[in-house]
Motif scaffolding. Sequence first.
Motif, mmCIF file in Angstrom:
data_model
loop_
_atom_site.group_PDB
_atom_site.id
_atom_site.type_symbol
_atom_site.label_atom_id
_atom_site.label_comp_id
_atom_site.label_asym_id
_atom_site.label_seq_id
_atom_site.Cartn_x
_atom_site.Cartn_y
_atom_site.Cartn_z
ATOM 1 N N TYR A 35 7.391 3.975 15.611
ATOM 2 C CA TYR A 35 6.671 3.314 16.623
ATOM 3 C C TYR A 35 7.405 2.136 17.132
ATOM 4 C CZ TYR A 35 2.595 6.050 15.211
ATOM 5 O OH TYR A 35 1.797 7.065 14.746
ATOM 6 N N GLN A 37 6.279 -1.405 19.607
ATOM 7 C CA GLN A 37 5.179 -2.060 20.038
ATOM 8 C C GLN A 37 5.191 -3.030 21.205
ATOM 9 O OE1 GLN A 37 2.954 -4.333 16.824
ATOM 10 N NE2 GLN A 37 1.065 -3.567 17.956
ATOM 11 N N LEU A 88 9.224 -4.305 19.537
ATOM 12 C CA LEU A 88 8.992 -4.599 17.820
ATOM 13 C C LEU A 88 8.782 -3.026 17.259
ATOM 14 C CD1 LEU A 88 8.551 -6.298 15.428
ATOM 15 C CD2 LEU A 88 6.202 -6.217 16.192
ATOM 16 N N PHE A 90 8.029 -0.278 14.347
ATOM 17 C CA PHE A 90 7.766 -0.058 12.998
ATOM 18 C C PHE A 90 8.092 1.169 12.521
ATOM 19 C CE2 PHE A 90 5.426 -3.858 12.484
ATOM 20 C CZ PHE A 90 4.900 -4.475 13.597
ATOM 21 N N SER A 94 3.279 8.697 5.759
ATOM 22 C CA SER A 94 1.759 9.078 5.031
ATOM 23 C C SER A 94 1.905 10.036 4.270
ATOM 24 C CB SER A 94 1.166 9.298 6.622
ATOM 25 O OG SER A 94 -0.152 10.035 6.161
ATOM 26 N N TYR A 103 -1.416 5.461 7.323
ATOM 27 C CA TYR A 103 0.022 5.008 7.250
ATOM 28 C C TYR A 103 -0.018 3.858 6.463
ATOM 29 C CZ TYR A 103 1.917 7.612 11.469
ATOM 30 O OH TYR A 103 2.427 8.334 12.360
ATOM 31 N N THR A 104 1.526 3.486 5.742
ATOM 32 C CA THR A 104 1.906 2.405 5.336
ATOM 33 C C THR A 104 3.146 2.195 6.326
ATOM 34 O OG1 THR A 104 1.056 3.145 3.062
ATOM 35 C CG2 THR A 104 3.010 1.267 3.309
ATOM 36 N N PHE A 105 3.089 0.982 6.790
ATOM 37 C CA PHE A 105 3.950 0.530 7.643
ATOM 38 C C PHE A 105 4.856 -0.361 7.051
ATOM 39 C CE2 PHE A 105 2.622 1.641 11.840
ATOM 40 C CZ PHE A 105 1.391 1.789 11.567
ATOM 41 N N GLY A 106 5.986 -0.244 7.621
ATOM 42 C CA GLY A 106 7.197 -1.293 7.124
ATOM 43 C C GLY A 106 6.970 -2.601 7.739
ATOM 44 N N SER A 107 7.909 -3.550 7.525
ATOM 45 C CA SER A 107 7.331 -5.038 8.086
ATOM 46 C C SER A 107 7.874 -5.133 9.400
ATOM 47 C CB SER A 107 8.217 -5.951 6.952
ATOM 48 O OG SER A 107 7.775 -5.717 5.706
ATOM 49 N N ARG A 110 12.466 -6.454 14.969
ATOM 50 C CA ARG A 110 12.539 -6.894 16.349
ATOM 51 C C ARG A 110 13.781 -6.988 16.692
ATOM 52 N NH1 ARG A 110 8.774 -9.494 19.051
ATOM 53 N NH2 ARG A 110 7.364 -9.585 17.325
#
Lengths: 114, 112
Positions: A35, A37, A88, A90, A94, A103-107, A110
Amino acid sequence: EAQVTQNPRYLITVTGKKLTVTCSQNMNHEYMSWYRQDPGLGLRQIYYSMNVEVTDKGDVPEGYKVSRKEKRNFPLILESPSPNQTSLYFCASSPGLTRAGGYTFGSGTRLTVV
Amino acid sequence: RKEVEQDPGPFNVPEGATVAFNCTYSNSASQSFFWYRQDCRKEPKLLMSVYSSGNEDGRFTAQLNRASQYISLLIRDSKLSDSATYLCVVNYSGRTGNQFYFGTGTSLTVIP
């Protein structure tokens, strides 16, 4: 620890210089996604993968490539970055629709393209 | 029309207040629903899944209304630490693939 790891966290690059953002998950998840953002636009899906060697375009795939050669890794490739790809990013994984779970997202990464 | 729509806020509420967020979705065949929390410049984190019968986790209550195609999140006894952006997420799997759709988020600030 179950996690999604993406690198680098911060990246400044110049227009046209190919770059790769790596993403790796250790949860044996089938489904992975990228993704971006942007302010006022929320999270927009770039590409997703339902399993190894299976990838599909999301809402904003132009200018990006992905590959899924192994279950745990899902790199995002910008062949010729442009300033409008400053954002940004991500990565997320899942278990897949057959099992409950979001979902589990990465940090996040940027990225600035100058 | 957006797949998922949320009121962006901002919501500024005093500590101890009860606050509710709503989210509407456009695809009646959507299958899974979630609320995520995102702190500034951090990754979104799953707050709770939303089930048809409604579900509660401590001070948080989520509800789904399939007939009207909206989901809600209620936060009781707001804490300063609840200040964040809350994202509504809807999942749909069909012939075109499997996608998660995110709302743009609702900003909450809890004031001392």
